[in-house]
Enzyme design. Sequence first.
Site, PDB file in Angstrom:
ATOM      1  N   CYS A 191      28.804  27.346  42.769  1.00 44.94           N
ATOM      2  CA  CYS A 191      28.187  27.652  44.055  1.00 44.94           C
ATOM      3  C   CYS A 191      28.440  26.590  45.132  1.00 44.94           C
ATOM      4  CB  CYS A 191      26.697  27.897  43.868  1.00 44.94           C
ATOM      5  SG  CYS A 191      25.939  28.745  45.283  1.00 44.94           S
ATOM      6  N   GLU A 232      26.001  32.819  38.333  1.00 40.31           N
ATOM      7  CA  GLU A 232      25.376  31.495  38.295  1.00 40.31           C
ATOM      8  C   GLU A 232      23.929  31.593  37.806  1.00 40.31           C
ATOM      9  OE1 GLU A 232      24.173  27.877  41.409  1.00 40.31           O
ATOM     10  OE2 GLU A 232      24.944  29.782  42.177  1.00 40.31           O
ATOM     11  N   VAL A 235      28.859  31.752  41.534  1.00 37.02           N
ATOM     12  CA  VAL A 235      28.429  31.357  42.871  1.00 37.02           C
ATOM     13  C   VAL A 235      27.436  32.378  43.430  1.00 37.02           C
ATOM     14  CG1 VAL A 235      30.603  32.355  43.730  1.00 37.02           C
ATOM     15  CG2 VAL A 235      29.229  30.941  45.251  1.00 37.02           C
ATOM     16  N   LYS A 247      26.856  21.015  37.648  1.00 40.13           N
ATOM     17  CA  LYS A 247      27.071  21.077  39.097  1.00 40.13           C
ATOM     18  C   LYS A 247      26.853  19.703  39.736  1.00 40.13           C
ATOM     19  CE  LYS A 247      25.284  23.915  42.936  1.00 40.13           C
ATOM     20  NZ  LYS A 247      24.280  24.994  43.180  1.00 40.13           N
TER      21      LYS A 247
END
Length: 449
Positions: free
Chosen positions: A334, A233, A358, A301
């Site tokens: 994540c 990430e 993540v 995200k």
Amino acid sequence: MQMVLFSLILSGLLAWPGTLLADKPRSPTIDGWTVNAPRDEIRPEFFIASERPLRLGIRADARPGLQGYWTRSFPVQGGEYYRFSADFTAPGVTSLRRSAVVKLHWRDAAGNKVPQDADVLTSELKNYQAMAEAEHPRIDNGAVTGRAADTYRAPTQATQAIIELHLQWARQAEIVWSDISLTPTAAPPPRKVKLAAVHFIPKGPTAAESCTQYDPLVEKARQQGAELIVLGETINVVNSGREAADVAEPIPGPSSDHFCRLARQHDTHIVVGLFEKDGPLVYNSSVLCGPAGQIIGKYRKVTLPRDEIAAGVTPGTEYPVFETRFGKLGMMICYDGFYPEVARELSMNGAEVIAWPVWGCNPLLASARACENHVYLVSSTFTDVASHWTQTAIYDHAGHALVIGQEWGDIAITEVDLSRPTRWPSLGDFRSGISRHKPETVPESSPPR
């Protein structure tokens, strides 16, 4: 005179709508098709829209909760494959996934359930006799029209398939089923793919250096046959000593260009997380690079932790799923893993595999996201296994970690077959029923509860 008067009264009772002596609802039959409902009080109206070609209709009035279906038995040979298909038009139906439903039941000659003997999960309910549960063919639809279709292997002891064509829980609506068939077919070809996740923390200090540090690991994964390689990430901020807004870059941009070149060089797919800059906004994004060196797509995200909110990161709003040469891929990032909505939206949009860069998350939630959606989940983390937290791993439909990266620089890799369902002993193919059984989402405008 009294007989004449009695005859007139009786005739009136028979003809008058709603009287106790009125005719019961008509039960049409044609070509082996009959109708049924759980109870007469929630029975919709059945009709034959046309005989040639055959078109079978169900109509619901304004009452809530109506349920009914057309049904017919088709002979089958156990162990053989069959293709089911049916078209429909459903004017007035507001939720096709819940109201326009097909069920296929495998039965023996006496109409009893038969054992399920293929693709049955054996790690849970070990002493449970798995029976063939109802199949739910996939539905592709537009606003009011669609097609239910899928291919199945008949369980060994099955001699008939009982098809049900439903309209349920709709109001002031109807459905007409047509072009209905169940025909022998060849077994679908395997769709085997090697999925991989890299267990590695880039050392920075620049984004360019962090990108190149992944090069030998991508090569190592591809040498093992990886068709999908998931990296970490926001790698353009890791060990840089800088803030998200300072390192954020456009997509396409320098870092995504680097990984697209790698994907083309190694003829594979790469997912990598980056802080993205788009005008004044900063997103936590994942990029999917394809084997032609192109960006197939990106995901922003949706669920942001407090630190990213405080840093001025903007949440995404969409749940895209992308076609690749091995199957349909979604991405989450994540903190998304702490909430069921993201993985569920991706699976509802067709994702078969979810790539998950993540930093850290509860591994129980990784298992849950894979299990509750029957997807393969591929996670790449910066967390050491000694912490007993997030794992660089590949999770199967039951939420089991098939392989885990143990040491830094490890490649967690395994082969899966996307053509095979996973059948729970008590639930059957759970994934096929998700869209039929998932509750309707409560509008955000509703008052808090």
